[in-house]
Design an enzyme around this catalytic site. Structure first.
Site, mmCIF file in Angstrom:
data_model
loop_
_atom_site.group_PDB
_atom_site.id
_atom_site.type_symbol
_atom_site.label_atom_id
_atom_site.label_comp_id
_atom_site.label_asym_id
_atom_site.label_seq_id
_atom_site.Cartn_x
_atom_site.Cartn_y
_atom_site.Cartn_z
ATOM 1 C CG ASP A 1 -0.591 -6.025 4.322
ATOM 2 O OD1 ASP A 1 -0.989 -5.370 3.590
ATOM 3 O OD2 ASP A 1 -0.821 -6.302 5.545
ATOM 4 C CG ASN B 1 -5.887 -1.862 10.977
ATOM 5 O OD1 ASN B 1 -5.711 -0.774 11.578
ATOM 6 N ND2 ASN B 1 -6.262 -2.128 9.908
ATOM 7 C CB THR C 1 -10.302 0.566 4.317
ATOM 8 O OG1 THR C 1 -9.247 0.430 5.464
ATOM 9 C CG2 THR C 1 -10.663 -0.944 3.827
ATOM 10 N NE ARG D 1 -8.113 -5.181 -0.387
ATOM 11 C CZ ARG D 1 -7.509 -4.845 0.829
ATOM 12 N NH1 ARG D 1 -7.422 -3.501 0.840
ATOM 13 N NH2 ARG D 1 -6.987 -5.745 1.733
ATOM 14 C CG HIS E 1 -1.683 -1.057 1.682
ATOM 15 N ND1 HIS E 1 -2.642 -1.555 0.839
ATOM 16 C CD2 HIS E 1 -1.584 -2.223 2.398
ATOM 17 C CE1 HIS E 1 -3.238 -2.723 1.270
ATOM 18 N NE2 HIS E 1 -2.539 -3.034 2.210
#
Ligand code: 0GY
Length: 301
Positions: free
Chosen positions: A253, A258, A73, A120, A29
């Site tokens: 990733d 998180n 998100t 996505r 990301h």
């Protein structure tokens, strides 16, 4: 940044495993920087900024050749940070965006020109509010003619309820992180078997064998210097790689949103690969051939 959450590793180790030439990190990301690309008002977490230049530096440090940047998100359906990263990657990155029902043909065409090749759909409740499935199906039908695919993210316990939707999608479908199996359960148990069955019965469904650091209960190596991390995830990932060698993807990733307990050393994530793809042929398919076929098909004809 959301309190209690960790920032990405400041100085990842150099992997021992030499990635094959042309290896693709197919799940990573970019976040912000927030001052330039604000985070979405509806987000469930605020990440640390993680810029495209930091991603490209990690790529070079790990020995990766290309990236697939996936919209997270926290940016909602505002894909500007993603598109900016793709436009500055010199052709070495492709993307997966998040789009809403109202997206125009011109917006889709502009994203395609920048290098977006998928959209996505996220079903992880702690990350997003529910989008009705008929709306998602409509989006899938809009992006299918562009040759895009759908990436889906969900928890293993939710697969029975999502099965009919996933198996009706008109595109290639890529599942994030093996559908997040609970690795405390048996690899031969009904939950993981349902996931394997979905791939067995539906040749358009692929899986990322990513995120051992999220799925692991045993965690990173206890001993300093030991590089065999996240071993409880190995049998699950290895089974998927060996059963569906032509439909698996791997990714770091980065920057690992998180995570509260530990932040992975990205070098160790690279060293995880030869434990789950144990031959040079499986490694080449996982790291080069499969992602190239999906994201740079024009180079693999
Ligand atoms: C991941 C995993 C997570 C987050 C997101 O889009 C996201 O915010 O995907 C997660 O929290 O499990 O793939 O980055």
């Amino acid at each position: 940044m959301t309190p209690g959450w960790l920032a990405f590793h400041p100085d990842p180790s150099k992997p021992r495993f030499r990635l094959p030439p042309g290896a693709v990190d197919a799940h990573c990301h970019v976040f912000g920087p927030g001052a330039r690309f604000p985070y979405a008002p509806e987000r469930k977490y605020t990440p640390c900024d993680a810029s495209r230049d930091q991603l490209f530096a990690l790529r070079d440090r790990l020995g990766v050749s290309r990236n697939v940047i996936v919209q997270a998100t926290c940016h909602g359906s505002d894909n500007r940070a993603l598109v900016d990263a793709l436009q500055h990657a010199g052709g070495k990155a492709r993307g997966v965006a998040t789009v809403k029902r109202g997206v125009t043909d011109a917006e889709l065409a502009a994203m395609h020109a920048a290098g977006v090749r998928g959209t996505r759909f996220n079903f992880v409740r702690r990350l997003v509010d529910f989008t009705p499935k008929d709306e998602l199906m409509e989006i899938a039908q809009r992006i299918a003619p562009l040759g895009w695919h759908v990436v889906v993210y969900f928890e293993a316990v939710d697969l029975p309820e999502l099965w009919d939707f996933f198996t009706a999608l008109p595109t290639t479908v890529v599942v994030d992180h093996m559908g997040r199996p609970d690795v405390r359960k048996s690899i031969d148990g009904s939950e993981f078997e349902l996931f394997v069955k979905m791939l067995r019965e539906h040749p358009n469904i692929w899986s990322k064998v990513s995120c051992p650091e999220r799925l692991s209960v045993s965690g990173p190596p206890a001993l300093h210097g030991e590089r065999n991390a996240y071993r409880d995830v190995v049998p699950f990932a290895r089974r998927i790689v060996e059963t569906f060698p032509d439909r698996v993807l791997w990714g770091t990733d980065w920057p690992h949103p998180n995570l509260k307990d530990h932040m992975p050393d990205d070098g160790l994530l690279v060293d995880f690969v030869p434990h789950i793809a144990i031959t040079p042929e499986l490694q080449r398919k996982l790291l080069v051939d499969n992602p190239m076929r999906l994201y740079w098909p024009e180079e693999t004809l």
